[in-house]
Design an enzyme around this catalytic site. Structure first.
Site, mmCIF file in Angstrom:
data_model
loop_
_atom_site.group_PDB
_atom_site.id
_atom_site.type_symbol
_atom_site.label_atom_id
_atom_site.label_comp_id
_atom_site.label_asym_id
_atom_site.label_seq_id
_atom_site.Cartn_x
_atom_site.Cartn_y
_atom_site.Cartn_z
ATOM 1 N N LEU A 12 -3.471 1.184 -5.194
ATOM 2 C CA LEU A 12 -3.344 0.218 -6.285
ATOM 3 C C LEU A 12 -3.452 -1.217 -5.785
ATOM 4 C CD1 LEU A 12 0.388 -0.158 -7.464
ATOM 5 C CD2 LEU A 12 -0.268 0.845 -5.262
ATOM 6 N N CYS A 13 -3.715 -2.112 -6.735
ATOM 7 C CA CYS A 13 -3.789 -3.558 -6.515
ATOM 8 C C CYS A 13 -4.885 -3.886 -5.495
ATOM 9 C CB CYS A 13 -2.429 -4.094 -6.116
ATOM 10 S SG CYS A 13 -2.273 -5.887 -6.348
#
EC number: 3.1.2.-
Length: 291
Positions: A187-188
């Site tokens: 993620l991110c």
């Protein structure tokens, strides 16, 4: 003389390194909080088999920016620890590795100090975070047909840019996980890891071409993150731009906590997606490995 508001948007010097900076006080007031959106982790029939999740953390704190400043970063603690909490509660133990075997570097300024779920999982895995395995030392076991790992997890934080996307070990691991139908969770800025399979390969052979993902928007790294002093200068390169060049489709434009599953790849857009990604990953692995 700068007024207080201007000063608050000035990145904070990090005295441990030449020309290095933490995020500005103002940016931290906007981007961090004492508690997350964690709302429970109820897994009444947790996994009881032997498969684990391999978490690859960053062992480098500093990113050299385009203006020769150093961004003092690492892995974002919420992005790491909330997904870990869900998967751990669902019965999946973690092994921790870094490229060098040196300790995982965390952005402690983003640690939610009043969040009991995050604090408890941090305490549980702190010994492994401080003394992780060297990825190369467990690579043969990890890619084997009888691998102990159901999934690999690469959390975000800008520190991921400092080696993981260029690692031949990460390349081999991700290629093996794709070939053997195992899960990849990130993620991110963590999806920068998906660049590793392109190292020394032709773009047309890129294995994630056509995949849909969520990732931290480049527009924030070139815009708001500079304007509010979260970073001391422009990043050396942009995650989304490089993934798109290889044929990856980015679903999100902003950061809302969006998560997405495409085949065995699970992604989230930002720290706001940490809880949602943890739930998605736990549910997905439980369904896949329920006995």
């Amino acid at each position: 003389m700068s007024n207080e508001r201007d000063t608050s948007r000035t990145p904070t010097p990090d005295p441990a390194e030449h020309n290095a900076f933490f995020p500005s006080p103002y940016s931290l007031s906007q981007y961090t909080s004492a508690k997350t959106d964690f709302d429970g982790a109820d897994y009444p029939t947790p996994y009881k088999g032997g498969k684990k999740v391999l978490m690859i953390g960053t062992d480098e704190r500093y990113i050299l920016m385009q203006n020769a400043s150093m961004f003092s970063t690492g892995n974002h603690p919420v992005e790491m620890l909330l997904p870990m909490y869900h998967l751990d509660k669902a019965g999946f133990e973690f092994d921790v590795a870094t490229l060098s075997g040196n300790p995982v570097k965390l952005e402690m300024w983003a640690m939610p100090g009043e969040d009991e779920a995050v604090k408890s999982i941090y305490a549980k895995y702190l010994p492994k975070l401080k003394a992780p395995r060297k990825l190369a030392d467990l690579l043969e076991q990890a890619v084997a047909d009888d691998s102990p790992y159901a999934a690999v997890f690469v959390p975000g934080g800008h520190g991921v840019l400092a080696g993981i996307p260029h690692s031949r070990e990460v390349k081999r691991l991700l290629n093996a996980f794709l070939a053997k139908d195992r899960y990849i969770i990130t993620l991110c800025h963590g999806p920068a890891c998906l660049l590793a399979p392109a190292v020394e390969e032709k773009p047309e052979d890129y294995p994630f071409k056509g995949y849909e993902i969520c990732v931290f928007p480049d527009a924030l790294d070139t815009g708001a993150n500079l304007e509010i002093g979260y970073m001391p200068g422009p990043l050396p390169w942009l995650v989304g731009e490089n993934l798109q060049k290889l044929g990856v489709k980015i679903l999100n434009k902003g950061i809302t906590g969006q998560v997405h599953r495409d085949r065995k790849l699970l992604t989230g857009d930002s720290p706001l997606a940490s809880n949602n990604l943890g739930k998605l990953a736990a549910k997905t692995l439980l369904e896949a490995f329920a006995r």
